[in-house]
Write an enzyme that holds these catalytic residues in place. Sequence first.
Site, PDB file in Angstrom:
ATOM      1  CB  SER A  56      -0.933   0.011   1.207  1.00 53.27           C
ATOM      2  OG  SER A  56      -1.952  -0.939   1.058  1.00 53.27           O
TER       3      SER A  56
ATOM      4  CE  LYS B 193      -4.649   1.914  -0.486  1.00 50.80           C
ATOM      5  NZ  LYS B 193      -3.928   0.640  -0.366  1.00 50.80           N
TER       6      LYS B 193
ATOM      7  CB  SER C 156      -4.118   1.727   4.028  1.00 49.37           C
ATOM      8  OG  SER C 156      -3.419   1.121   2.959  1.00 49.37           O
TER       9      SER C 156
ATOM     10  CE  LYS D 160      -1.190   4.444   2.369  1.00 54.27           C
ATOM     11  NZ  LYS D 160      -1.334   3.285   3.305  1.00 54.27           N
TER      12      LYS D 160
END
Length: 428
Positions: free
Chosen positions: A214, A217, A271, A376
């Site tokens: 992820s 992203k 997420s 993140k």
Amino acid sequence: MSALWYPLLSPSLPRLYRMPPRAIAIARLVLFGVILLIAGLPVSDALAATAHQTSTGKRKHVAVKKKKPVAKKAKAAPQRKATAASASRKRSATHAAKGRTSRTAKKATPPRRAKVTKSAAKRSPTVARRKAAPKAAVAAGAAAGATAATAAKPGATAATAQVSTDAQPRLLARCGFTPASRKRLFSKAVYIVDEKTHTPLFALNADQVRPIASLSKLMTAVVWLDSGPAMRAPLTVTNADLDTLKFTHSRLAVGSTLSRANMLHISLMASENRAAAALSRDYPGGRPAFISAMNAKARLLNMPNTRFENSTGLSPRNVSTARELARLVRASNGYPLIRRYSIDHQQLVPTGKGQLQYVNTNRLVRYGKVNASVQKTGFINESGHNMVMRVMVHKTRPVIVTMLGSDTPEGSRLDGVRIAHWLSCSLR
């Protein structure tokens, strides 16, 4: 005078006056007292004088007795007597010199030059050397003490230099950055770079190509914001946004309608996979154009080993390196919405079917353990647990940290705590 008083005091007085002996004795005492009064000496003074002489004689006798053991001690220790004599001579000489100085000052006469004999001239350098020796010893001792203090803190000078300069920052061993500590890192690949000077502070398998999950992203947000979308326009989740690779679950049900800003918000903070999929589908030209734009942006950011196959990161073919992800984090920091949404702690989102409460997946940021401007996290089985952050050391100095491949989320979190301590202690 004696001739006149003799008849009165004569032993034949009782026969002359036919008086008893007791009366004669009393008469004699009375006459003696009269004589003393006439002479001007009271009887008490006479008695006191007699007592004083008697006590003085006793003290002298005691003093003579006490002097004998002192004399014996003096014989046993002649050196002590000589030392005392020399000290007394020095004191007398000093007093004499002071007297001469005061007399000279009173007379206001110019001082005479002291005559230096040959023996005194010979002795003067020796005396000077003797006087200078203690000073030199004190100075040497002070220097040795300073050297010892510096040696006791081997990293003090280096630490001061490293902390104070921005040209060559580095992580310090006294802050825990030791080989043993580095071996305890749970992440398989780590890269730390000082953004201000572009100086790498630590690299572990930094160029190893790995799945990034992820973390993709961040690129999704960059590419989608570059298209200039209308942030308040609504966007609905469809069946095209469902995960057909991992078949992961999502709280965002099909048919939920959110603003594009909220889609971006929960995609970065929590997420949310279906939100990221909806954003890529909403891109001009559809999802294929969006994936092409993501790869083009990677090349533009000098990320040659980075590849994207979808916007969510669920594909294990979304790959990059720890070093190249630091460039993506730096680029993401240029977008105010990414800075705001990625570090938000929680958000209540209306979906048209109610409201959903989302929280940040990065526990270090959610609980305020680190001060970050961009962050993140990401996880799939192929990649392990990943985390990237732009940490603000002492709230002013940006340092980018990328960590890939931890087996557990707790390991990734502990790595972040350890690295944050290295940074806060080593940099200013």
